[in-house]
Design an enzyme around this catalytic site. Structure first.
Site, PDB file in Angstrom:
ATOM      1  N   TYR A  31       7.367 -12.480 -14.189  1.00 18.06           N
ATOM      2  CA  TYR A  31       7.597 -11.272 -13.396  1.00 18.06           C
ATOM      3  C   TYR A  31       9.092 -11.052 -13.170  1.00 18.06           C
ATOM      4  CZ  TYR A  31       7.933  -8.299  -9.244  1.00 18.06           C
ATOM      5  OH  TYR A  31       8.278  -7.317  -8.345  1.00 18.06           O
ATOM      6  N   LEU A  88       3.594   3.737 -17.486  1.00 14.56           N
ATOM      7  CA  LEU A  88       4.799   2.963 -17.750  1.00 14.56           C
ATOM      8  C   LEU A  88       4.656   2.036 -18.957  1.00 14.56           C
ATOM      9  CD1 LEU A  88       5.493   4.070 -14.908  1.00 14.56           C
ATOM     10  CD2 LEU A  88       6.759   1.956 -14.524  1.00 14.56           C
ATOM     11  N   ALA A 111       5.691  -0.055 -10.771  1.00 10.68           N
ATOM     12  CA  ALA A 111       6.008  -1.333 -11.423  1.00 10.68           C
ATOM     13  C   ALA A 111       4.745  -2.142 -11.651  1.00 10.68           C
ATOM     14  CB  ALA A 111       6.973  -2.149 -10.555  1.00 10.68           C
ATOM     15  N   TRP A 141       9.170  -8.815  -0.069  1.00 12.17           N
ATOM     16  CA  TRP A 141       8.093  -8.990   0.901  1.00 12.17           C
ATOM     17  C   TRP A 141       7.662  -7.658   1.527  1.00 12.17           C
ATOM     18  CZ3 TRP A 141       8.829 -14.057   4.216  1.00 12.17           C
ATOM     19  CH2 TRP A 141       9.161 -15.124   3.365  1.00 12.17           C
ATOM     20  N   GLY A 154       1.226   3.292  -4.929  1.00 11.23           N
ATOM     21  CA  GLY A 154       1.862   2.083  -4.428  1.00 11.23           C
ATOM     22  C   GLY A 154       2.390   2.285  -3.010  1.00 11.23           C
ATOM     23  N   GLN A 155       2.822   1.207  -2.392  1.00  9.96           N
ATOM     24  CA  GLN A 155       3.236   1.266  -0.990  1.00  9.96           C
ATOM     25  C   GLN A 155       4.437   2.193  -0.780  1.00  9.96           C
ATOM     26  OE1 GLN A 155       2.770  -2.496   1.435  1.00  9.96           O
ATOM     27  NE2 GLN A 155       2.963  -3.415  -0.596  1.00  9.96           N
TER      28      GLN A 155
END
Length: 285
Positions: A124, A36, A59, A149, A13-14
């Site tokens: 979500y 997860l 996530a 964001w 992920g980022q």
């Protein structure tokens, strides 16, 4: 700053990618090592590694898909973080958990303070809210870091999408009635490390904190800044959210009050400077 041994949930992920750049000697658990969807396995991984601190940078982030698969999203975003937090509490180690502005309803124009009543608009947000509740209930040293964001030079994000489309088209329509703070993943990673370090020294700093880029902006104006810095002539035309329907409702107001960052010596990052850095990494400027 020394945090080793640090355990991070997430690998591709980022934020996890940025954490690997910052602390390459930390242990990173991708889906192959800690799924997860199996909260017990996540807790077992913490017990097995017995790290100094844990950061959950993993996530379920498919907002629209969560509408049709809420049960699965809730296990990943709700049950797993709760299990992680309980494992950390048992070992008396700090736990940093990344959450989202989607726990709010997006009403009004004022920035949301951390203790503002939560009221998610969709699956979500509900799944992330359950995770927050579980982390708090565990009773250990923790910080829930709500952000919004997220963008970077890797993964899927708004900046990369705009860059691609801006090269392909002369004009684009972009939603202009959703306002929030674009946040560089690098800054989130740095904040998580700072918070984990300080929590280890002072568990009394536990709580919920907001972290988003400044200044607040619409998606359309965010897109214009990307085009300008990338030197693209693509014209951005404002449209309302109603003209771009999605399965999940997005909050119109994603502004967050980030004054609590001062407790950790942190400030809101300037997302405009980070856009330039990200475009440079992508070879776009």
């Amino acid at each position: 700053m020394t945090l080793a041994p640090l355990l991070v949930f997430g690998q591709t992920g980022q934020v996890a990618t940025e954490l690997q750049r910052l602390v390459p000697d930390a242990v990173f658990l991708g889906r192959d090592r800690a799924d997860l969807s199996d909260p017990a396995a996540c807790a077992a991984a913490i017990a097995a590694h017995a790290p100094r601190a844990v950061i959950n940078a993993a996530a379920w982030t498919a907002v629209d898909k969560a509408e049709s698969e809420e049960a699965a999203a809730t296990v990943v975003n709700g049950d797993a973080p709760a299990a992680m937090a309980r494992a950390c509490a048992e070992l008396r180690i700090p736990f940093v958990h990344i959450s989202t502005d989607y726990v709010f309803d997006g009403a009004g124009t004022a920035p949301f303070v951390p203790d503002h009543p939560t009221a998610p608009l969709g699956a979500y947000g509900r799944s992330k809210l359950k995770g927050e509740q579980g982390v708090r209930a565990a009773g250990g040293a923790h910080v829930i870091l709500r952000t919004s964001w997220v963008f970077s030079s890797h993964g899927n994000n708004f900046l990369k999408t705009m860059l691609r489309l801006g090269r392909e088209r002369a004009s684009l329509t972009v939603v202009a009635d959703q306002i929030g703070g674009p946040t560089p993943a690098r800054a989130i990673a740095e904040a998580c490390l700072t918070i984990a370090d300080q929590l280890a020294a002072d568990p009394g700093k536990s709580g919920t904190c907001h972290f988003s880029g400044a200044p607040d902006v619409s998606w359309a104006d965010f897109a214009r800044e990307i085009m300008a810095q990338a030197g693209l002539a693509c014209t951005i035309t404002d449209i309302p959210t109603s003209a771009f329907p999605t399965p999940a409702r997005r909050p119109a107001n994603s502004r967050m009050d980030c004054t609590g960052l001062s407790a950790f010596g942190l400030i809101r990052p300037d997302w405009r400077a980070a856009v330039g850095q990200t475009l440079s990494e992508l070879g776009a400027i």
